[in-house]
Design a protein around this motif. Structure first.
Motif, PDB file in Angstrom:
ATOM      1  N   ALA A  55      68.038  -2.574  57.898  1.00  0.00           N
ATOM      2  CA  ALA A  55      66.554  -1.979  57.584  1.00  0.00           C
ATOM      3  C   ALA A  55      65.555  -3.212  57.439  1.00  0.00           C
ATOM      4  O   ALA A  55      65.950  -4.089  56.882  1.00  0.00           O
ATOM      5  CB  ALA A  55      66.695  -1.206  56.293  1.00  0.00           C
ATOM      6  N   GLY A  56      64.158  -2.712  57.856  1.00  0.00           N
ATOM      7  CA  GLY A  56      63.473  -3.493  57.789  1.00  0.00           C
ATOM      8  C   GLY A  56      63.509  -5.044  58.423  1.00  0.00           C
ATOM      9  O   GLY A  56      63.997  -5.235  59.513  1.00  0.00           O
ATOM     10  N   THR A  57      62.870  -6.118  57.497  1.00  0.00           N
ATOM     11  CA  THR A  57      63.169  -7.533  57.911  1.00  0.00           C
ATOM     12  C   THR A  57      64.800  -7.707  58.212  1.00  0.00           C
ATOM     13  O   THR A  57      64.720  -8.482  59.242  1.00  0.00           O
ATOM     14  CB  THR A  57      62.654  -8.256  56.672  1.00  0.00           C
ATOM     15  OG1 THR A  57      61.282  -8.469  56.663  1.00  0.00           O
ATOM     16  CG2 THR A  57      63.168  -9.693  56.935  1.00  0.00           C
ATOM     17  N   THR A 102      71.902  -7.384  54.515  1.00  0.00           N
ATOM     18  CA  THR A 102      71.022  -6.774  53.606  1.00  0.00           C
ATOM     19  C   THR A 102      70.802  -7.866  52.536  1.00  0.00           C
ATOM     20  O   THR A 102      71.718  -8.481  52.101  1.00  0.00           O
ATOM     21  CB  THR A 102      71.665  -5.525  53.076  1.00  0.00           C
ATOM     22  OG1 THR A 102      70.922  -5.308  51.623  1.00  0.00           O
ATOM     23  CG2 THR A 102      73.245  -5.774  52.845  1.00  0.00           C
ATOM     24  N   GLN A 103      69.713  -8.384  52.221  1.00  0.00           N
ATOM     25  CA  GLN A 103      69.466  -9.305  51.237  1.00  0.00           C
ATOM     26  C   GLN A 103      69.950  -9.023  49.940  1.00  0.00           C
ATOM     27  O   GLN A 103      70.572  -9.794  49.417  1.00  0.00           O
ATOM     28  CB  GLN A 103      67.738  -9.540  51.236  1.00  0.00           C
ATOM     29  CG  GLN A 103      67.444 -10.656  50.510  1.00  0.00           C
ATOM     30  CD  GLN A 103      67.305 -10.354  49.001  1.00  0.00           C
ATOM     31  OE1 GLN A 103      67.758 -11.483  48.253  1.00  0.00           O
ATOM     32  NE2 GLN A 103      66.763  -9.304  48.327  1.00  0.00           N
ATOM     33  N   SER A 104      69.548  -7.668  49.688  1.00  0.00           N
ATOM     34  CA  SER A 104      69.731  -7.127  48.308  1.00  0.00           C
ATOM     35  C   SER A 104      71.236  -6.785  48.142  1.00  0.00           C
ATOM     36  O   SER A 104      71.745  -6.681  47.071  1.00  0.00           O
ATOM     37  CB  SER A 104      68.907  -6.057  47.883  1.00  0.00           C
ATOM     38  OG  SER A 104      69.083  -4.987  48.743  1.00  0.00           O
ATOM     39  N   VAL A 153      58.399  -9.384  47.268  1.00  0.00           N
ATOM     40  CA  VAL A 153      58.801  -8.202  47.929  1.00  0.00           C
ATOM     41  C   VAL A 153      58.758  -8.521  49.464  1.00  0.00           C
ATOM     42  O   VAL A 153      59.996  -8.145  50.048  1.00  0.00           O
ATOM     43  CB  VAL A 153      57.830  -6.900  47.638  1.00  0.00           C
ATOM     44  CG1 VAL A 153      57.951  -5.905  48.509  1.00  0.00           C
ATOM     45  CG2 VAL A 153      58.089  -6.383  46.173  1.00  0.00           C
ATOM     46  N   ALA A 154      58.045  -9.324  50.049  1.00  0.00           N
ATOM     47  CA  ALA A 154      57.891  -9.697  51.401  1.00  0.00           C
ATOM     48  C   ALA A 154      59.238 -10.760  51.573  1.00  0.00           C
ATOM     49  O   ALA A 154      58.990 -11.569  51.062  1.00  0.00           O
ATOM     50  CB  ALA A 154      56.862 -10.101  51.843  1.00  0.00           C
ATOM     51  N   LEU A 237      55.381  -7.012  60.839  1.00  0.00           N
ATOM     52  CA  LEU A 237      55.672  -6.362  59.479  1.00  0.00           C
ATOM     53  C   LEU A 237      55.295  -7.195  58.109  1.00  0.00           C
ATOM     54  O   LEU A 237      54.750  -6.480  57.436  1.00  0.00           O
ATOM     55  CB  LEU A 237      57.206  -6.256  59.316  1.00  0.00           C
ATOM     56  CG  LEU A 237      57.883  -5.475  58.143  1.00  0.00           C
ATOM     57  CD1 LEU A 237      57.473  -4.166  57.833  1.00  0.00           C
ATOM     58  CD2 LEU A 237      59.367  -5.765  58.079  1.00  0.00           C
TER      59      LEU A 237
HETATM   60  C1  F6R Z   1      60.188  -6.754  54.182  1.00  0.00           C
HETATM   61  C2  F6R Z   1      61.359  -6.362  53.306  1.00  0.00           C
HETATM   62  C3  F6R Z   1      62.029  -5.046  53.903  1.00  0.00           C
HETATM   63  C4  F6R Z   1      63.642  -5.453  53.489  1.00  0.00           C
HETATM   64  C5  F6R Z   1      64.344  -3.995  53.731  1.00  0.00           C
HETATM   65  C6  F6R Z   1      65.913  -4.259  53.670  1.00  0.00           C
HETATM   66  O1  F6R Z   1      59.775  -7.836  53.806  1.00  0.00           O
HETATM   67  O2  F6R Z   1      61.629  -6.898  52.235  1.00  0.00           O
HETATM   68  O3  F6R Z   1      61.780  -4.674  54.935  1.00  0.00           O
HETATM   69  O4  F6R Z   1      64.009  -6.215  54.394  1.00  0.00           O
HETATM   70  O5  F6R Z   1      64.005  -3.059  52.733  1.00  0.00           O
HETATM   71  O6  F6R Z   1      66.139  -4.805  52.463  1.00  0.00           O
HETATM   72  P1  F6R Z   1      67.562  -5.298  52.375  1.00  0.00           P
HETATM   73  O7  F6R Z   1      67.556  -6.710  53.148  1.00  0.00           O
HETATM   74  O8  F6R Z   1      67.605  -5.896  50.771  1.00  0.00           O
HETATM   75  O9  F6R Z   1      68.610  -4.333  52.771  1.00  0.00           O
END
Ligand code: F6R
Length: 357
Positions: A55-57, A102-104, A153-154, A237
């Motif tokens: 998702a997202g970044t 996924t970062q988180s 957050v970004a 984004l």
């Molecule tokens: C953009 C941002 C979000 C995350 C997205 C996925 O700067 O932080 O678009 O990239 O919510 O999050 P993760 O990578 O943690 O699954």
């Protein structure tokens, strides 16, 4: 702690050279060669197609990852948005490998796909910054980003880490398949780390660019072709989420199919020009929008720069440009948010980790 930094985002942007260096070390074997867990190498080897889910970044990093696996390791790849894939699964290949970026490691949209894929019995790999996170625990394999905690957050340094780890996975897989690779990734990543360092060391350039192009605008376009297009959607984004300027990333050639109607006197168009094979095409697109009143900001690379380019980045390997070209986009977004008095680290309506579907 953010120490002397006014914002975590700026601190995390500055950390990117050391993140790239740390990743090189983390994925080095005793002989000093890039290496990955043999079980993951085996899973990549067995797969007839990779499905990247994010998702997202992280999705944007996946778009670059597709380029790496297809161009370097010759494995076909599909990249999917988690929240779409889970409820509308495409036809799968016979031997898919699922890669969750996924970062988180906690994103609910991505996790629901993982749960479904595990029920189907397919192998899964999570690429995450957080050891022990849900998606790491629940997948068969994990590759870590080694970016250190990302607080703003970004997402900035996690994107760069994701792209670097994807490059390493594709490269190591290609080598193990004896596919000819005509560059030394470890050396090229070290060059990238230095290039990012020189960019973050010249922040005034980006502060000025941001002021010139973004301080008063209502909207902005990011354009690029091929791998530059993948980065342009991430640049858009970043700008949207922290400065609230409406921004979109487009493939340069697609403008004439509709979007160019949006160009008005002064509309900022930020163009990435790092790919020789399409540089004439993208410069042509810049001319088209300029003729209709756009305010173009060309970000090119040494060796292919022209008079009038707003920013010329150091030269790096053409496949690795996303690691570097995203950094000016992060910086100009950061300064745009500052001019507009936005809360850079905690933009409205957003949470760092999105644990609801
Ligand atoms: C953009 C941002 C979000 C995350 C997205 C996925 O700067 O932080 O678009 O990239 O919510 O999050 P993760 O990578 O943690 O699954």
């Amino acid at each position: 702690e953010k120490g002397t930094y006014p914002h975590y985002m700026l601190k995390e942007i500055d950390e990117q050279p050391s993140v790239v260096r740390k990743i090189i070390q983390a994925y080095e074997n005793e002989q000093g060669e890039l290496a990955i867990d043999p079980a993951i190498a085996e899973a990549l080897h067995e797969a007839d197609r990779l499905y990247i889910i994010a998702a997202g970044t992280s999705y944007h990093a996946g778009l670059v990852g597709k380029e790496y696996f297809e161009k370097i390791a010759r494995i076909p790849v599909e990249v999917h948005i988690s929240s779409e894939f889970g409820y509308n699964m495409p036809l799968l290949s016979e031997k898919p490998l699922f890669i969750f970026i996924t970062q988180s490691g906690e994103t609910a949209d991505s996790r629901q796909v993982l749960v479904k894929i595990k029920e189907l019995g397919y192998p899964t790999l999570t690429i995450t910054n957080v050891p022990g996170s849900t998606l790491s625990r629940e997948a068969d394999y994990t590759m870590l980003l080694h970016a250190g905690p990302e607080i703003a957050v970004a997402s900035t340094k996690a994107y760069v880490a994701q792209v670097a780890v994807l490059a390493i996975a594709a490269y190591v897989e290609a080598k193990s398949q004896r596919i000819e690779v005509n560059f030394d990734l470890k050396k090229e990543l070290a060059i990238v780390a230095n290039a990012i360092q020189s960019i973050v060391d010249s922040k005034e350039v980006f502060e000025i660019a941001s002021k010139d192009y973004l301080s008063t605008t209502r909207n902005a376009f990011f354009i690029g072709r091929n791998i530059d297009y993948c980065v342009s959607v991430e640049g858009a984004l970043k700008l949207k989420e922290i400065s609230y300027i409406q921004a979109e990333g487009f493939a340069g050639g697609e403008l004439k199919h509709g979007t160019i109607a949006l160009i008005e006197e002064g509309t900022p168009v930020i163009a990435l020009v790092t790919q020789k094979s399409v540089s004439l095409n993208i410069r042509g697109n810049v001319k088209e929008v300029t003729a209709r009143g756009a305010n173009p900001c060309i970000i090119s690379m040494e060796g292919m720069e022209q008079d009038g380019d707003a920013i010329v980045l150091p030269q790096v390997h053409p496949l690795l440009t996303p690691l570097m070209s995203v950094v000016p986009l992060q910086l100009i977004s950061y300064y745009a948010a500052l001019y507009r008095g936005c809360d850079v680290d905690k933009p409205r309506n957003l949470a760092k980790s999105v644990t609801v579907e």
